[in-house]
Design a protein around this motif. Structure first.
Motif, PDB file in Angstrom:
ATOM      1  N   SER A   1      -4.031  11.671 -10.487  1.00 12.63           N
ATOM      2  CA  SER A   1      -3.541  10.541  -9.860  1.00 12.63           C
ATOM      3  C   SER A   1      -3.679  11.053  -8.605  1.00 12.63           C
ATOM      4  O   SER A   1      -3.879  10.383  -7.513  1.00 12.63           O
ATOM      5  N   TRP A   2      -3.833  12.200  -8.169  1.00 15.34           N
ATOM      6  CA  TRP A   2      -4.291  12.836  -6.699  1.00 15.34           C
ATOM      7  C   TRP A   2      -5.431  12.336  -6.588  1.00 15.34           C
ATOM      8  O   TRP A   2      -5.801  12.104  -5.270  1.00 15.34           O
ATOM      9  N   ILE A   3      -6.490  12.492  -7.311  1.00 18.09           N
ATOM     10  CA  ILE A   3      -7.868  11.952  -7.061  1.00 18.09           C
ATOM     11  C   ILE A   3      -7.864  10.666  -6.835  1.00 18.09           C
ATOM     12  O   ILE A   3      -8.593   9.995  -5.655  1.00 18.09           O
ATOM     13  N   VAL A   4      -7.157   9.697  -7.504  1.00 17.00           N
ATOM     14  CA  VAL A   4      -6.955   8.118  -7.098  1.00 17.00           C
ATOM     15  C   VAL A   4      -6.225   8.123  -5.674  1.00 17.00           C
ATOM     16  O   VAL A   4      -6.587   7.234  -5.021  1.00 17.00           O
ATOM     17  N   GLN A   5      -5.416   8.767  -5.573  1.00 16.35           N
ATOM     18  CA  GLN A   5      -4.616   8.811  -4.372  1.00 16.35           C
ATOM     19  C   GLN A   5      -5.494   9.176  -3.241  1.00 16.35           C
ATOM     20  O   GLN A   5      -5.462   8.487  -2.207  1.00 16.35           O
ATOM     21  N   PHE A   6      -6.282  10.149  -3.263  1.00 18.35           N
ATOM     22  CA  PHE A   6      -7.554  10.442  -2.125  1.00 18.35           C
ATOM     23  C   PHE A   6      -8.316   9.269  -1.938  1.00 18.35           C
ATOM     24  O   PHE A   6      -8.510   8.773  -0.705  1.00 18.35           O
ATOM     25  N   PHE A   7      -8.952   8.537  -2.861  1.00 18.01           N
ATOM     26  CA  PHE A   7      -9.695   7.540  -2.804  1.00 18.01           C
ATOM     27  C   PHE A   7      -9.059   6.121  -2.373  1.00 18.01           C
ATOM     28  O   PHE A   7      -9.647   5.498  -1.516  1.00 18.01           O
ATOM     29  N   PHE A   8      -7.887   6.163  -2.865  1.00 15.83           N
ATOM     30  CA  PHE A   8      -6.657   5.144  -2.267  1.00 15.83           C
ATOM     31  C   PHE A   8      -6.637   5.248  -0.581  1.00 15.83           C
ATOM     32  O   PHE A   8      -6.882   4.123  -0.001  1.00 15.83           O
ATOM     33  N   SER A   9      -6.444   6.478  -0.020  1.00 22.16           N
ATOM     34  CA  SER A   9      -6.278   6.752   1.075  1.00 22.16           C
ATOM     35  C   SER A   9      -7.604   6.365   1.996  1.00 22.16           C
ATOM     36  O   SER A   9      -7.578   5.520   3.107  1.00 22.16           O
TER      37      SER A   9
ATOM     38  N   PHE B   1       0.811  -1.329  -0.012  1.00 18.68           N
ATOM     39  CA  PHE B   1      -0.029   0.099   0.166  1.00 18.68           C
ATOM     40  C   PHE B   1       0.834   1.217  -0.015  1.00 18.68           C
ATOM     41  O   PHE B   1       0.724   2.301  -0.676  1.00 18.68           O
ATOM     42  N   LEU B   2       2.051   1.092   0.714  1.00 17.38           N
ATOM     43  CA  LEU B   2       2.670   2.462   0.894  1.00 17.38           C
ATOM     44  C   LEU B   2       3.518   2.640  -0.572  1.00 17.38           C
ATOM     45  O   LEU B   2       3.760   3.671  -0.798  1.00 17.38           O
ATOM     46  N   VAL B   3       3.846   1.637  -1.088  1.00  9.44           N
ATOM     47  CA  VAL B   3       4.669   1.870  -2.260  1.00  9.44           C
ATOM     48  C   VAL B   3       3.479   2.320  -3.348  1.00  9.44           C
ATOM     49  O   VAL B   3       4.120   3.138  -4.324  1.00  9.44           O
ATOM     50  N   ILE B   4       2.347   1.700  -3.539  1.00 12.52           N
ATOM     51  CA  ILE B   4       1.408   2.135  -4.476  1.00 12.52           C
ATOM     52  C   ILE B   4       0.971   3.772  -4.048  1.00 12.52           C
ATOM     53  O   ILE B   4       1.057   4.678  -5.012  1.00 12.52           O
ATOM     54  N   TRP B   5       1.044   4.393  -2.764  1.00 12.62           N
ATOM     55  CA  TRP B   5       0.859   5.690  -2.672  1.00 12.62           C
ATOM     56  C   TRP B   5       1.734   6.501  -2.883  1.00 12.62           C
ATOM     57  O   TRP B   5       1.664   7.713  -3.568  1.00 12.62           O
ATOM     58  N   ILE B   6       3.252   6.168  -2.724  1.00 15.47           N
ATOM     59  CA  ILE B   6       4.279   6.961  -2.983  1.00 15.47           C
ATOM     60  C   ILE B   6       4.249   6.936  -4.734  1.00 15.47           C
ATOM     61  O   ILE B   6       4.583   8.130  -5.088  1.00 15.47           O
ATOM     62  N   LEU B   7       4.057   5.986  -5.352  1.00 13.29           N
ATOM     63  CA  LEU B   7       4.156   6.193  -6.903  1.00 13.29           C
ATOM     64  C   LEU B   7       2.763   6.867  -7.300  1.00 13.29           C
ATOM     65  O   LEU B   7       2.974   7.875  -8.246  1.00 13.29           O
ATOM     66  N   LEU B   8       1.580   7.014  -6.779  1.00 16.87           N
ATOM     67  CA  LEU B   8       0.717   7.908  -7.050  1.00 16.87           C
ATOM     68  C   LEU B   8       0.965   9.374  -6.877  1.00 16.87           C
ATOM     69  O   LEU B   8       0.792  10.310  -7.567  1.00 16.87           O
ATOM     70  N   PHE B   9       1.829   9.455  -5.741  1.00 17.29           N
ATOM     71  CA  PHE B   9       2.160  10.918  -5.191  1.00 17.29           C
ATOM     72  C   PHE B   9       3.271  11.216  -6.479  1.00 17.29           C
ATOM     73  O   PHE B   9       2.978  12.443  -6.731  1.00 17.29           O
ATOM     74  N   VAL B  10       4.170  10.429  -6.836  1.00 19.61           N
ATOM     75  CA  VAL B  10       5.192  10.833  -7.360  1.00 19.61           C
ATOM     76  C   VAL B  10       4.478  11.246  -9.065  1.00 19.61           C
ATOM     77  O   VAL B  10       5.216  12.062  -9.689  1.00 19.61           O
ATOM     78  N   LEU B  11       3.781  10.481  -9.291  1.00 23.02           N
ATOM     79  CA  LEU B  11       3.041  10.699 -10.570  1.00 23.02           C
ATOM     80  C   LEU B  11       2.034  11.931 -10.795  1.00 23.02           C
ATOM     81  O   LEU B  11       1.627  12.454 -11.960  1.00 23.02           O
ATOM     82  N   GLY B  12       1.528  12.500  -9.549  1.00 26.60           N
ATOM     83  CA  GLY B  12       0.722  13.427  -9.394  1.00 26.60           C
ATOM     84  C   GLY B  12       1.007  14.680 -10.595  1.00 26.60           C
ATOM     85  O   GLY B  12       0.044  14.877 -11.241  1.00 26.60           O
TER      86      GLY B  12
ATOM     87  N   PHE C   1       2.567  14.797 -13.186  1.00 25.81           N
ATOM     88  CA  PHE C   1       2.669  14.495 -14.680  1.00 25.81           C
ATOM     89  C   PHE C   1       1.069  13.701 -15.315  1.00 25.81           C
ATOM     90  O   PHE C   1       1.157  13.817 -16.605  1.00 25.81           O
ATOM     91  N   THR C   2       0.195  13.719 -14.534  1.00 19.03           N
ATOM     92  CA  THR C   2      -1.108  13.312 -14.714  1.00 19.03           C
ATOM     93  C   THR C   2      -2.120  14.093 -14.573  1.00 19.03           C
ATOM     94  O   THR C   2      -3.438  13.943 -14.219  1.00 19.03           O
ATOM     95  N   ALA C   3      -1.773  15.280 -14.612  1.00 18.29           N
ATOM     96  CA  ALA C   3      -2.652  16.453 -14.175  1.00 18.29           C
ATOM     97  C   ALA C   3      -3.185  16.312 -12.762  1.00 18.29           C
ATOM     98  O   ALA C   3      -2.305  16.104 -11.899  1.00 18.29           O
ATOM     99  N   SER C   4      -4.269  16.165 -12.377  1.00 17.82           N
ATOM    100  CA  SER C   4      -4.868  15.822 -10.905  1.00 17.82           C
ATOM    101  C   SER C   4      -5.346  14.581 -10.917  1.00 17.82           C
ATOM    102  O   SER C   4      -5.944  14.242  -9.843  1.00 17.82           O
TER     103      SER C   4
END
Length: 69
Positions: free
Chosen positions: A49-57, A31-42, A44-47
């Protein structure tokens, strides 16, 4: 036995930490690795991955709560 509310709070802000706290280390690291990847991709993917990151949280918090009960 882990405190379920604390596990959920930890996992909401840092997905994976609540799972580790509840005793599921392997799942927590994944879970931590997925969250970090989403954070790093934020940036580059407009917003998207941040939306996905919020729902993942939210999911991670729910999962940590269930694990800790």
């Amino acid at each position: 036995m882990a405190n379920a509310i604390l596990a959920a709070i930890l996992s909401f802000f840092f997905p994976g930490i609540g799972q580790i706290y509840a005793g599921e280390t392997k799942k927590g690291v994944i879970f931590l690795v997925i969250w970090i990847l989403l954070f790093v991709l934020g940036p580059f993917t407009a917003s998207l991955s941040w939306i996905v990151q919020f729902f993942f949280s939210i999911y991670a918090a729910y999962d940590a709560y269930q694990l800790a009960q």
